[in-house]
Design a protein around this motif. Structure first.
Motif, short mmCIF file in Angstrom:
data_model
loop_
_atom_site.label_atom_id
_atom_site.label_comp_id
_atom_site.label_asym_id
_atom_site.label_seq_id
_atom_site.Cartn_x
_atom_site.Cartn_y
_atom_site.Cartn_z
N ILE A 182 -10.55 12.70 -3.79
CA ILE A 182 -10.48 11.70 -2.80
C ILE A 182 -9.57 10.52 -3.06
N PHE A 183 -8.99 9.76 -2.63
CA PHE A 183 -8.00 8.65 -2.96
C PHE A 183 -7.86 8.28 -1.35
N THR A 184 -8.50 6.76 -1.31
CA THR A 184 -8.26 5.78 -0.01
C THR A 184 -7.34 4.88 -0.33
N ILE A 185 -6.30 4.53 -0.03
CA ILE A 185 -5.49 3.31 -0.34
C ILE A 185 -5.29 2.94 1.31
N TRP A 186 -6.24 1.42 0.74
CA TRP A 186 -6.35 0.36 1.54
C TRP A 186 -5.58 -0.77 1.77
N ILE B 270 -8.85 5.99 -14.78
CA ILE B 270 -8.68 4.28 -14.79
C ILE B 270 -6.93 4.47 -16.01
N LYS B 271 -7.28 5.11 -17.19
CA LYS B 271 -6.17 4.71 -17.86
C LYS B 271 -4.73 5.09 -16.86
N VAL B 272 -5.00 6.78 -16.32
CA VAL B 272 -3.02 6.86 -15.70
C VAL B 272 -3.17 5.81 -13.83
N ILE B 273 -4.60 4.96 -14.16
CA ILE B 273 -3.99 4.58 -12.80
C ILE B 273 -3.61 2.98 -13.14
N GLU B 274 -3.23 2.72 -14.68
CA GLU B 274 -2.88 1.40 -15.06
C GLU B 274 -1.68 2.04 -15.78
N GLU B 275 -1.41 3.61 -16.00
CA GLU B 275 0.08 3.61 -16.02
C GLU B 275 0.88 3.66 -15.13
N ASP B 276 0.47 4.34 -13.70
CA ASP B 276 1.30 3.83 -12.76
C ASP B 276 1.22 2.53 -12.70
N ARG B 277 0.49 1.49 -12.28
CA ARG B 277 0.14 -0.36 -12.32
C ARG B 277 1.39 -1.02 -12.36
N THR B 278 1.53 -0.81 -13.65
CA THR B 278 2.65 -1.65 -14.72
C THR B 278 4.05 -1.16 -13.23
N LYS C 61 1.71 -7.51 0.47
CA LYS C 61 2.01 -7.24 -1.33
C LYS C 61 0.24 -7.15 -1.88
N LEU C 62 -0.85 -6.86 -1.54
CA LEU C 62 -1.98 -6.40 -2.54
C LEU C 62 -2.68 -4.77 -1.89
N SER C 63 -2.92 -4.47 -2.75
CA SER C 63 -3.55 -3.12 -2.36
C SER C 63 -4.64 -2.99 -2.49
N LYS C 64 -5.43 -2.45 -2.03
CA LYS C 64 -7.00 -1.72 -2.65
C LYS C 64 -6.98 -0.28 -2.58
N VAL C 65 -7.23 0.58 -4.01
CA VAL C 65 -7.40 1.49 -4.05
C VAL C 65 -9.15 1.94 -4.45
N VAL C 66 -9.68 3.28 -3.36
CA VAL C 66 -10.76 3.02 -3.58
C VAL C 66 -10.94 4.95 -4.09
N ILE C 67 -11.78 5.68 -4.84
CA ILE C 67 -11.45 6.51 -5.47
C ILE C 67 -12.72 7.62 -5.94
N TYR C 68 -12.53 8.52 -4.79
CA TYR C 68 -14.08 9.49 -5.35
C TYR C 68 -14.05 10.50 -5.82
N HIS C 69 -14.50 10.57 -6.92
CA HIS C 69 -14.66 11.70 -7.81
C HIS C 69 -15.92 13.07 -7.24
N LEU C 70 -15.11 13.94 -6.91
CA LEU C 70 -16.67 15.32 -6.11
C LEU C 70 -16.60 16.19 -7.20
N TRP D 79 0.57 -1.42 0.04
CA TRP D 79 0.04 -0.37 0.09
C TRP D 79 1.06 0.98 0.23
N LYS D 80 2.09 1.10 0.38
CA LYS D 80 2.39 2.79 0.92
C LYS D 80 3.62 2.86 -0.62
N PHE D 81 3.91 1.68 -1.42
CA PHE D 81 3.66 1.98 -2.86
C PHE D 81 3.28 3.01 -3.65
N VAL D 82 1.36 2.61 -3.40
CA VAL D 82 0.86 3.78 -3.39
C VAL D 82 0.33 5.23 -3.48
#
Length: 381
Positions: A292-296, A333-341, A301-310, A201-204
């Protein structure tokens, strides 16, 4: 009770010496903090079960009886709104044997244990427990769902597992002033995006404050419109920070597809701000929306990301609003997938025998501050 420290505490503290040097001399953190199950367990106890945590928006619980469930660092909880429009948070565990009494989200009048049928009202009070009337000394009043502290700020719902936690307002500190111009309380939830990443989660969290990578990894998306000044980065305790910078709206052509937020009409379209609140909350302000991004952490070695668009309340009546939201969602999602790699590659890297933490760039000041705040909270000397 004094906090106990293990050999892992002392080893990690020693390995972190290079990260505690000034930014021009510092190195990144040792790989153990991103992969070790013992460190993951300590993070749960020392951070996630201690701090206030953002778990949702008021719009998600708009009616009496609305509820949603979460599992945070292995701890199951329920958040609900009572008939009196009060917000309540509980451990999602029957007082009989600990079975979860709710699942997912929805609307209900009561919570019923699916195992033995114990029933609770929305305030957590036990209403009925079949075949318990002949149990000597059984007291229904002592069998409520275990309550947790709950509070709100700017339309956001926070809970804490720490029953002795400081008041939320005190915990948030300067964070409320830094983002009050965005007026998140005058916005409504438009998109909610949930995804998992195969990394710690800290990497995110670090990636969201990493200005160094933007012009490289995101050169084809938003990187070319991104600029900032070192003097605009304000570092704080607990590894937190706040900054204002320039960046276009989070859309393919960097255009505010719904216009500016009314209270930011005097700002340029390039207006941007961001900030981090420990342990896992990052906010991004743009001219047209708040994200708003919360990282869980799900495991080491596994993280859940929750993103809120207001978006502002008035935007919801615009023609083709729903279709426009999809543009924002898809671009996010496109930007997140760039980061995922990259961040999943980081995870594989720190698990290699050949990994040695490299030197930091002076463009990584927020990460440098974050790691020092993290270490001081996790492994104090």
């Amino acid at each position: 009770m004094p906090q106990k420290f293990s050999q892992t505490d002392r080893t990690i503290r020693s390995d972190f010496k290079q990260s505690f040097k000034t930014i021009s001399e510092a190195s990144h953190a040792p790989g153990i903090i991103y992969s070790d199950p013992e460190v993951f367990k300590m993070e749960k106890d020392r951070l996630f079960l201690n701090d206030w945590l953002l778990v949702g928006r008021l719009e998600e619980l708009s009616n009496p009886g609305d509820y949603m469930t979460w599992t945070i660092a292995g701890e199951p909880i329920i958040i609900t709104k009572t008939e009196n429009h009060e917000l309540k948070a509980f451990y999602n565990m029957c007082a009989h044997r600990g079975v979860q009494v709710a699942d997912g989200q929805g609307n209900t009048k009561t919570f019923k244990c699916p195992y033995h049928g114990w029933v609770y009202d929305l305030s957590g009070k036990l209403l009925g427990a079949a075949y318990m009337e002949r149990v000597e000394g059984f007291d229904p009043n002592s069998c409520s769902l275990a309550a947790l502290p709950i509070d709100t700020w700017a339309g956001n719902i926070f809970i804490s597992f720490n029953r002795n936690a400081d008041p939320l307002e005190e915990f948030l500190g300067e964070f409320t002033k830094e983002f009050q111009s965005l007026r998140p309380e005058a916005c409504r939830l438009a998109n909610k995006i949930e995804l998992e990443l195969d990394c710690n989660w800290k990497f995110v969290t670090e990636n969201l404050m990493d200005m160094y990578h933007v012009g490289v990894l995101h050169a084809g998306s938003f990187g070319a419109r991104f600029s900032w000044k070192e003097e605009d980065v304000h570092l704080k305790a607990r590894g937190e920070f706040y900054m204002q910078y320039s960046a276009g709206p989070p859309t393919p052509n960097a255009e505010p597809l719904l216009g500016k937020m009314p209270w930011l009409e005097d700002q340029p379209e390039s207006y941007a701000s961001t900030g981090f609140l420990a342990p896992n909350l990052t906010i991004f302000g743009r001219i047209d929306c708040v994200r708003i991004f919360t990282i869980w952490p799900q495991s080491a070695k596994l993280s859940k990301v929750v993103i809120y668009h207001l978006f502002p309340e008035e935007f919801f009546s615009f023609p083709e609003f729903t279709e426009t939201l999809k543009v924002y969602r898809d671009y996010q999602i496109k930007v997140i997938e760039e980061d995922r790699t990259m961040i999943e590659s980081l995870q594989r890297g720190v698990e290699s025998r050949g990994f040695v933490p490299g030197r930091m760039s002076t463009l990584e000041t927020p990460i440098h501050n974050y790691l020092q705040g993290y270490l001081n909270r996790m492994f104090p000397s």
